[in-house]
Structure formats: structure tokens, C-alpha cells
Design a protein around this motif. Sequence first.
Motif, PDB file in Angstrom:
ATOM      1  N   PRO A 105      -6.515   9.292  -7.395  1.00  0.00           N
ATOM      2  CA  PRO A 105      -7.579   9.047  -6.428  1.00  0.00           C
ATOM      3  C   PRO A 105      -7.110   9.357  -5.018  1.00  0.00           C
ATOM      4  N   PHE A 106      -8.039   9.761  -4.184  1.00  0.00           N
ATOM      5  CA  PHE A 106      -7.688  10.038  -2.797  1.00  0.00           C
ATOM      6  C   PHE A 106      -8.740   9.409  -1.898  1.00  0.00           C
ATOM      7  N   LEU A 107      -8.343   9.092  -0.700  1.00  0.00           N
ATOM      8  CA  LEU A 107      -9.216   8.445   0.257  1.00  0.00           C
ATOM      9  C   LEU A 107     -10.216   9.445   0.813  1.00  0.00           C
ATOM     10  N   PRO A 108     -11.516   9.178   0.638  1.00  0.00           N
ATOM     11  CA  PRO A 108     -12.497  10.095   1.220  1.00  0.00           C
ATOM     12  C   PRO A 108     -12.512   9.966   2.734  1.00  0.00           C
ATOM     13  N   ARG A 109     -12.498  11.066   3.407  1.00  0.00           N
ATOM     14  CA  ARG A 109     -12.504  11.070   4.866  1.00  0.00           C
ATOM     15  C   ARG A 109     -13.773  11.754   5.342  1.00  0.00           C
ATOM     16  N   THR A 110     -14.562  11.059   6.105  1.00  0.00           N
ATOM     17  CA  THR A 110     -15.794  11.605   6.648  1.00  0.00           C
ATOM     18  C   THR A 110     -15.640  11.752   8.145  1.00  0.00           C
ATOM     19  N   ARG A 111     -15.957  12.915   8.635  1.00  0.00           N
ATOM     20  CA  ARG A 111     -15.879  13.193  10.061  1.00  0.00           C
ATOM     21  C   ARG A 111     -17.245  13.663  10.535  1.00  0.00           C
ATOM     22  N   VAL A 112     -17.704  13.117  11.646  1.00  0.00           N
ATOM     23  CA  VAL A 112     -18.949  13.545  12.263  1.00  0.00           C
ATOM     24  C   VAL A 112     -18.589  14.522  13.367  1.00  0.00           C
ATOM     25  N   LEU A 161       0.830  -1.205   0.000  1.00  0.00           N
ATOM     26  CA  LEU A 161       0.000   0.000   0.000  1.00  0.00           C
ATOM     27  C   LEU A 161       0.865   1.256   0.000  1.00  0.00           C
ATOM     28  N   ASP A 162       0.267   2.363  -0.416  1.00  0.00           N
ATOM     29  CA  ASP A 162       0.948   3.650  -0.342  1.00  0.00           C
ATOM     30  C   ASP A 162       0.851   4.207   1.079  1.00  0.00           C
ATOM     31  N   GLU A 163       1.636   5.246   1.344  1.00  0.00           N
ATOM     32  CA  GLU A 163       1.691   5.850   2.675  1.00  0.00           C
ATOM     33  C   GLU A 163       0.375   6.504   3.097  1.00  0.00           C
ATOM     34  N   ASP A 164      -0.475   6.880   2.138  1.00  0.00           N
ATOM     35  CA  ASP A 164      -1.721   7.549   2.498  1.00  0.00           C
ATOM     36  C   ASP A 164      -2.797   6.594   3.011  1.00  0.00           C
ATOM     37  N   VAL A 165      -2.540   5.293   2.988  1.00  0.00           N
ATOM     38  CA  VAL A 165      -3.498   4.302   3.453  1.00  0.00           C
ATOM     39  C   VAL A 165      -3.055   3.792   4.827  1.00  0.00           C
ATOM     40  N   ASP A 166      -3.964   3.859   5.787  1.00  0.00           N
ATOM     41  CA  ASP A 166      -3.690   3.380   7.146  1.00  0.00           C
ATOM     42  C   ASP A 166      -3.821   1.858   7.158  1.00  0.00           C
ATOM     43  N   THR A 215     -10.002   0.575  -5.467  1.00  0.00           N
ATOM     44  CA  THR A 215      -9.750   1.713  -6.354  1.00  0.00           C
ATOM     45  C   THR A 215      -8.370   1.720  -7.007  1.00  0.00           C
ATOM     46  N   ARG A 216      -7.480   0.864  -6.569  1.00  0.00           N
ATOM     47  CA  ARG A 216      -6.108   0.931  -7.095  1.00  0.00           C
ATOM     48  C   ARG A 216      -5.608  -0.363  -7.730  1.00  0.00           C
ATOM     49  N   VAL A 217      -6.404  -1.415  -7.676  1.00  0.00           N
ATOM     50  CA  VAL A 217      -5.935  -2.717  -8.155  1.00  0.00           C
ATOM     51  C   VAL A 217      -6.673  -3.128  -9.424  1.00  0.00           C
ATOM     52  N   GLN A 218      -5.916  -3.488 -10.430  1.00  0.00           N
ATOM     53  CA  GLN A 218      -6.422  -4.210 -11.592  1.00  0.00           C
ATOM     54  C   GLN A 218      -5.894  -5.640 -11.399  1.00  0.00           C
TER      55      GLN A 218
END
Length: 113
Positions: free
Chosen positions: A83-90, A15-20, A33-36
Motif C-alpha cells: 500500500p502507498f499513501l495517496p497524495r492529492t495536490r490542488v 510508523l514507516d519512513e513514508d508516513v509524515d 491500512t497497516r494495522v491488524q
Amino acid sequence: MAALSYRRIKTAIVLDEDVDIYDDREVMWALATRVQWHRDTIQVMGLSGSTLDPSLPLGATTTSKIGIDATLTAPQTGTTPQPFLPRTRVKAEALKSVESLLAGSDPKNWPQQ
């Protein structure tokens, strides 16, 4: 291949660094979203496996394993957005409001879906 050589590992995902890596949702998002699959996976058969693996036939000592590259690829054109990871905060106020509503309520009185 080094990670897959360990007998207790059947799947290795890069994985890339932006993925936890500790957040299953983010890892699954990267896979979606990143794998073929035809291009970004490698299957290896005949590697040593764990005797505790319930998917192996009785007495088997080798298994198949998979490596998955879920990193971003270079854009095909200069205009392709990454592509970027959508982050939702309540908001904290909304969470407190819901918690207070649920704290004293009886689940039998909750709306039915």
C-alpha cells in the motif's frame, strides 16, 4: 516498551519512513491500512501515569497503555502490492481562483447544502 515507560505517554505508534509523523491524516491512514489490531498492538497495564490524566480515578497512580505497530508487513505472496499513501495536490491556479472568489463574497450568499 521504553517509550511507554515514560509516565506522560499513553500511546506509542511505530510508523514507516513514508508516513509524515507530523501529519495527522497520514498517521490515521497508516493506522487504517497497516494495522491488524489483534496482531499489531500490545496493551500494558499497571504502568505509572500522569496525575494530570483526567481519565484516571481520583488517587490512582497507574494506568494502562498501548503500543501500535503501524509499519508495513511483508507481503503474503510475491504478487501482493504494497500500500502507498495517496497524495492529492490542488493546482496553485485553482487555489488562487477559489481565494479570489471567496475574498469579496458574503457568506450569506454562498450556496446552501
